[in-house]
Enzyme design. Structure first.
Site, PDB file in Angstrom:
ATOM      1  N   THR A   1      -3.913   0.613  -4.038  1.00 23.26           N
ATOM      2  CA  THR A   1      -4.476   1.869  -4.530  1.00 23.26           C
ATOM      3  C   THR A   1      -4.288   1.846  -6.041  1.00 23.26           C
ATOM      4  O   THR A   1      -3.177   1.574  -6.501  1.00 23.26           O
ATOM      5  CB  THR A   1      -3.716   3.052  -3.893  1.00 23.26           C
TER       6      THR A   1
ATOM      7  N   ASP B   1       0.144   2.525   8.248  1.00 22.33           N
ATOM      8  CA  ASP B   1      -1.014   1.835   7.669  1.00 22.33           C
ATOM      9  C   ASP B   1      -0.655   0.496   7.032  1.00 22.33           C
ATOM     10  O   ASP B   1      -0.252   0.417   5.873  1.00 22.33           O
ATOM     11  CB  ASP B   1      -1.745   2.707   6.642  1.00 22.33           C
TER      12      ASP B   1
ATOM     13  N   ASP C   1       0.823  -1.213   0.000  1.00 17.85           N
ATOM     14  CA  ASP C   1       0.000   0.000   0.000  1.00 17.85           C
ATOM     15  C   ASP C   1       0.853   1.257   0.000  1.00 17.85           C
ATOM     16  O   ASP C   1       0.529   2.240   0.670  1.00 17.85           O
ATOM     17  CB  ASP C   1      -0.971   0.002   1.184  1.00 17.85           C
TER      18      ASP C   1
ATOM     19  N   LYS D   1       2.152   4.729  -0.978  1.00 15.63           N
ATOM     20  CA  LYS D   1       1.651   5.974  -1.589  1.00 15.63           C
ATOM     21  C   LYS D   1       2.015   7.103  -0.638  1.00 15.63           C
ATOM     22  O   LYS D   1       2.257   6.849   0.552  1.00 15.63           O
ATOM     23  CB  LYS D   1       0.133   5.915  -1.813  1.00 15.63           C
TER      24      LYS D   1
ATOM     25  N   ASN E   1       0.658   7.394   2.912  1.00 13.74           N
ATOM     26  CA  ASN E   1       1.061   6.430   3.941  1.00 13.74           C
ATOM     27  C   ASN E   1       2.507   6.618   4.399  1.00 13.74           C
ATOM     28  O   ASN E   1       3.086   5.735   5.024  1.00 13.74           O
ATOM     29  CB  ASN E   1       0.849   4.993   3.451  1.00 13.74           C
TER      30      ASN E   1
END
Length: 339
Positions: A192, A173, A155, A157, A160
């Site tokens: 995402t 996260d 995840d 990005k 985060n």
């Protein structure tokens, strides 16, 4: 409040308890007197709290149990807590305690006062190369730690990635993280859209290589201010990713273009970081030629991100959110008895 195993000791004589945490309030502006909210997501809110005796700050993530059950995220929540409790890495946010009541589960996290990389990126438009190199290097170290423990992150990005007081970057996260035995593949459709690797979209089974793909996308976004494949419709994003054409901005250096194209190779087995030398190949790429990895690891580098951090109240580097007065419904299925 019921407590999970005794949380981490803060000082020899004390353990952190949920009831010892008090909200921090906005001191000025239109939300003056309201409790500080650091972030709001589909799953809940993150509040800034403090302990009275020693005035340490914490980011407390509160998630509705009803919502977790409705979205079938029980396993993910339990795994996120398990991972965060087990990891001790300077480049990953720390979990200080986990609690629950009849409505919510609470994760008491280290407070990263510098705010989200995403916020900083929006403020300045795009990062200078030294800033992007530093941020990415912190992520590489977090990856090295996780992958060694057979954990995929999945995840990555800018939302985060958080900055601590010194400007070092920490991963937060772990809702999509997963343990995977080397050599095996998993088939879940997670992530995402802008950051998803082709093999996730094609449902061909994926492994740690997806983390290297997303690293390439991150470098691109840090340098350009937006990701290479984007659209308001996920389907269009997926089509662009499978098409795989990267359009570099004229201001990107040759070294940057080189590392991005090597990380974002369509075939997982050919990606930088995923060949026989593993993550070493990323550290040795010329884009990182100025990086002293040892000094980074021991926290001795001057962080070029430090100048992005604003001075002021402890919440100055975060967006402001209005108070949420609604209360989640109670939830008694018992999925969280080990939480």
């Amino acid at each position: 409040m019921q407590e999970a195993q005794p949380p981490e000791k803060l000082s020899p004589s004390s353990t952190l308890r949920l009831k010892d945490l008090v909200p921090v309030f906005y001191q000025e502006g239109r939300y003056q007197g309201d409790p500080v909210t650091l972030g709001v997501g589909g799953f809940g809110r993150v509040a800034l709290m403090t302990t009275l005796p020693h005035g340490k700050y914490y980011a407390v993530k509160r998630v509705s149990k009803k919502h977790i059950v409705a979205k079938r995220q029980e396993e993910h929540m339990l795994f996120e807590k398990k991972i965060l409790k087990a990891v001790q890495c300077e480049f990953i946010v720390r979990l200080h305690g986990a609690f629950k009541d009849t409505r919510y589960i609470y994760m008491v996290m280290e407070f990263c006062s510098g705010g989200e990389i995403w916020t900083k990126l929006k403020e300045v438009g795009r990062f200078d190369e030294p800033v992007a190199v530093f941020c990415t290097a912190c992520v590489v170290e977090a990856y090295a730690y996780l992958h060694k423990k057979n954990i995929m992150y999945r995840d990555l990005k800018p939302e985060n990635l958080m900055l601590d007081t010194k400007g070092y970057v920490k991963l937060v996260d772990f809702g999509f993280a997963k343990e995977l035995v080397r050599g095996e593949k998993t088939y879940s459709f997670v992530g995402t859209p802008e950051y998803m690797a082709p093999e996730i979209i094609k449902n061909q089974g994926h492994d740690f290589a997806v983390d290297f793909w997303s690293l390439g996308i991150l470098i691109f976004e840090l340098l350009a201010g937006s990701p290479p494949f984007s659209s308001s419709e996920p389907q269009k994003i997926y089509a662009k990713i499978l098409d795989g054409e990267l359009h570099y901005a004229p201001y990107m250096s040759e070294a940057a273009k080189s590392i991005i194209s090597k990380l974002c190779r369509p075939r997982p087995g050919q990606r930088l970081g995923n060949t026989k030398n593993g993550i070493k190949d990323i550290r040795h790429h010329r884009w990182f030629s100025s990086m002293n990895w040892h000094k980074l690891r021991v926290g001795q580098l001057e962080a070029p991100t430090a100048r992005l951090i604003r001075k002021g109240p402890c919440y100055i580097n975060f967006d402001r959110f209005p108070l949420d007065q609604t209360k989640a419904e109670e939830e008694f299925s018992g999925w969280d008895r080990d939480f």
